[in-house]
Design a protein around this motif. Structure first.
Motif, short mmCIF file in Angstrom:
data_model
loop_
_atom_site.label_atom_id
_atom_site.label_comp_id
_atom_site.label_asym_id
_atom_site.label_seq_id
_atom_site.Cartn_x
_atom_site.Cartn_y
_atom_site.Cartn_z
N SER A 1 -4.07 10.44 0.13
CA SER A 1 -4.54 9.41 -0.66
C SER A 1 -3.95 8.09 -0.25
O SER A 1 -2.91 8.11 0.41
CB SER A 1 -3.90 9.64 -2.11
OG SER A 1 -2.55 9.83 -2.27
N VAL A 2 -4.71 7.01 -0.63
CA VAL A 2 -4.02 5.59 -0.16
C VAL A 2 -4.44 4.93 -1.47
O VAL A 2 -5.49 4.61 -1.88
CB VAL A 2 -4.79 5.03 1.04
CG1 VAL A 2 -4.60 3.64 1.41
CG2 VAL A 2 -4.44 5.83 2.26
N GLU A 3 -3.44 4.30 -1.89
CA GLU A 3 -3.51 3.06 -3.10
C GLU A 3 -2.93 1.91 -2.61
O GLU A 3 -1.72 1.79 -2.05
CB GLU A 3 -2.84 3.92 -4.28
CG GLU A 3 -3.28 5.27 -4.77
CD GLU A 3 -2.71 5.97 -5.82
OE1 GLU A 3 -1.54 5.52 -6.27
OE2 GLU A 3 -3.29 6.64 -6.52
N SER A 4 -3.24 0.76 -3.17
CA SER A 4 -2.68 -0.57 -3.00
C SER A 4 -2.40 -1.15 -4.29
O SER A 4 -2.79 -0.99 -5.26
CB SER A 4 -3.94 -1.42 -2.48
OG SER A 4 -4.29 -1.02 -1.03
N VAL A 5 -1.05 -1.98 -4.33
CA VAL A 5 -0.74 -2.65 -5.38
C VAL A 5 -0.82 -4.12 -4.88
O VAL A 5 -0.26 -4.79 -3.92
CB VAL A 5 0.89 -2.45 -5.73
CG1 VAL A 5 1.35 -3.33 -6.68
CG2 VAL A 5 1.09 -1.07 -5.93
N ARG B 1 5.17 3.64 1.63
CA ARG B 1 4.86 2.42 0.99
C ARG B 1 5.20 1.29 2.18
O ARG B 1 6.23 0.94 2.64
CB ARG B 1 5.73 2.35 -0.26
CG ARG B 1 5.30 3.07 -1.32
CD ARG B 1 5.82 2.82 -2.59
NE ARG B 1 7.14 2.82 -2.65
CZ ARG B 1 7.77 2.68 -3.88
NH1 ARG B 1 7.13 2.21 -4.90
NH2 ARG B 1 9.19 2.63 -3.79
N THR C 1 0.79 -1.22 -0.03
CA THR C 1 0.14 0.07 -0.16
C THR C 1 0.68 1.23 -0.07
O THR C 1 1.86 1.42 0.64
CB THR C 1 -0.95 -0.15 1.37
OG1 THR C 1 -1.81 -1.00 1.16
CG2 THR C 1 -1.86 1.20 1.31
N SER C 2 0.41 2.11 -1.01
CA SER C 2 0.98 3.39 -0.97
C SER C 2 0.40 4.61 -0.22
O SER C 2 -0.89 4.71 -0.79
CB SER C 2 1.60 3.78 -2.36
OG SER C 2 2.19 4.85 -2.54
N ILE C 3 0.79 5.34 0.53
CA ILE C 3 -0.06 6.31 1.23
C ILE C 3 0.62 7.84 1.05
O ILE C 3 2.01 7.72 1.15
CB ILE C 3 0.24 6.05 2.80
CG1 ILE C 3 -0.21 4.84 3.14
CG2 ILE C 3 -0.72 7.57 3.65
CD1 ILE C 3 0.02 4.17 4.48
N ARG C 4 -0.07 8.76 0.68
CA ARG C 4 0.55 9.96 0.23
C ARG C 4 0.22 10.88 1.75
O ARG C 4 -1.20 11.02 1.98
CB ARG C 4 -0.19 10.68 -0.80
CG ARG C 4 0.24 12.05 -1.16
CD ARG C 4 1.88 12.29 -1.48
NE ARG C 4 2.19 11.35 -2.66
CZ ARG C 4 2.39 11.91 -3.91
NH1 ARG C 4 2.12 13.36 -3.88
NH2 ARG C 4 2.66 11.28 -4.69
N THR D 1 5.70 10.20 0.68
CA THR D 1 5.02 8.81 0.48
C THR D 1 5.58 7.81 1.12
O THR D 1 6.67 7.76 1.26
CB THR D 1 5.36 8.69 -1.30
OG1 THR D 1 4.73 9.83 -1.95
CG2 THR D 1 4.86 7.26 -1.63
N ALA E 1 -4.44 -5.74 0.65
CA ALA E 1 -3.93 -4.21 0.79
C ALA E 1 -3.88 -4.55 2.22
O ALA E 1 -4.31 -5.24 3.08
CB ALA E 1 -5.04 -3.34 0.26
#
Length: 322
Positions: free
Chosen positions: A131-135, A98, A51-54, A96, A107
């Motif tokens: 923002s929160v995005e997952s890989v 991660r 998970t990537s967090i901004r 950022t 996630a």
């Protein structure tokens, strides 16, 4: 006074002990492959998923403080990078973060994210997640495949380029040197267990370019000397060419290492793996240009009909050992 790393003329018999040096390279490749299958690679979030967090805060980002605060949470691999953008306001500080996938989940769980945010707000009360995005595992698996294809494509392009520019013997010698460099780099990452992510793939491709540049310079001189000294044995021509390009090789390597060592010491944890790979690549790339690529060309044999005329002329003679 002009700085000289080596004398203007050297008489080093590089290929005299070629059996020992080539055998050492082959042994190190075998050990690197064994290390890869024994220890594996310490894949980063890019290849493992996560998970990537901004984050956004009014206080300056303190990467060390963030990392120290998150360490007790035992979240595994965490990468923290400060984001610089000239469009940001003077009091806008962005980072950022991660975090690797937890226990094979798609996630990071919402409760873990809340815990991370609360922990970081103890360091900086103004911090908030924007923002929160997952890989997921599927995407990370595709990244692994694309990384492998990128390296293979680079090797294939090198093979064709050298084949067209020189001859197939030179092409095989150059590719053998590049495979040697890549295998040894993967081997050392398996042993030391540094994080292996997309930045390291970029380093591998950079090492390919660096090593190839050094090899092509040597091969160009070899081709010139094969036309110039038609009666000399190939091993003498190779030795002469390596000596004539030695000053350039050392100057390039030393100046590159100065910049890389400065980055390794002062660049921080974010780029340390990339810089380590590049430092290692400078050493193995220089070694392979001399003791792998040249030896392969010597063993395959090469023709001398690139030019006309040009019998042998007086010059340095080398004691060679077949």
């Amino acid at each position: 006074m002009r700085l000289k790393l080596v004398p203007d003329q050297t008489n080093i018999n590089f290929l005299g002990p070629w059996r020992f040096t080539f055998g050492l390279s082959a042994l190190l490749m075998v050990l690197s492959i064994a290390a890869f299958f024994t220890f594996g690679l310490n894949f980063g979030i890019d290849f493992r998923g996560g998970t990537s967090i901004r984050t956004d805060a009014t206080q300056a980002v303190d990467v060390g403080a963030y990392r120290d605060a998150l360490a007790p949470l035992d979240l595994g691999d965490i990468t923290i990078t400060e984001v610089f953008d000239p469009t940001y306001a003077a009091d806008q500080h962005v980072a950022t973060i991660r975090i690797q996938t937890q226990d094979g989940a798609e996630a990071v769980a919402p409760e873990v994210l809340n815990q991370v945010e609360a922990t970081l707000q103890e360091v900086d009360p103004t911090l908030r997640f924007t923002s929160v995005e997952s890989v997921g595992p599927k995407v990370s698996g595709e990244l692994v495949q694309q990384a492998v294809l990128a390296v293979l494509a680079a090797l294939g392009a090198v093979l064709v380029y050298i084949w067209l520019r020189f001859e197939w013997q030179f092409a095989l010698g150059a590719v053998a040197a590049l495979v040697h460099d890549i295998v040894l780099t993967i081997g050392v990452f398996s042993v030391v267990q540094l994080r292996f992510d997309l930045a390291i793939i970029a380093a591998l491709l950079t090492i390919v370019g660096y090593s190839l540049n050094d090899t092509v310079v040597v091969f160009d001189r070899v081709r010139e000397n094969l036309v110039k000294f038609k009666k000399r044995p190939v091993i003498e021509v190779l030795n002469l060419s390596l000596n004539e390009t030695l000053s350039r090789t050392l100057m390039t390597s030393v100046t590159t290492l100065i910049a890389l060592i400065a980055l390794f010491v002062l660049g921080g944890d974010v780029i340390r793996g990339f810089v380590f790979a590049m430092i290692w690549g400078v050493f193995v790339g220089t070694w392979s240009s001399v003791y792998v690529a040249s030896v392969v060309v010597k063993q395959l044999g090469i023709k001398r009909d690139w030019g006309k005329g040009g019998g042998d002329t007086p010059g340095t003679q080398f004691a060679t050992s077949e």
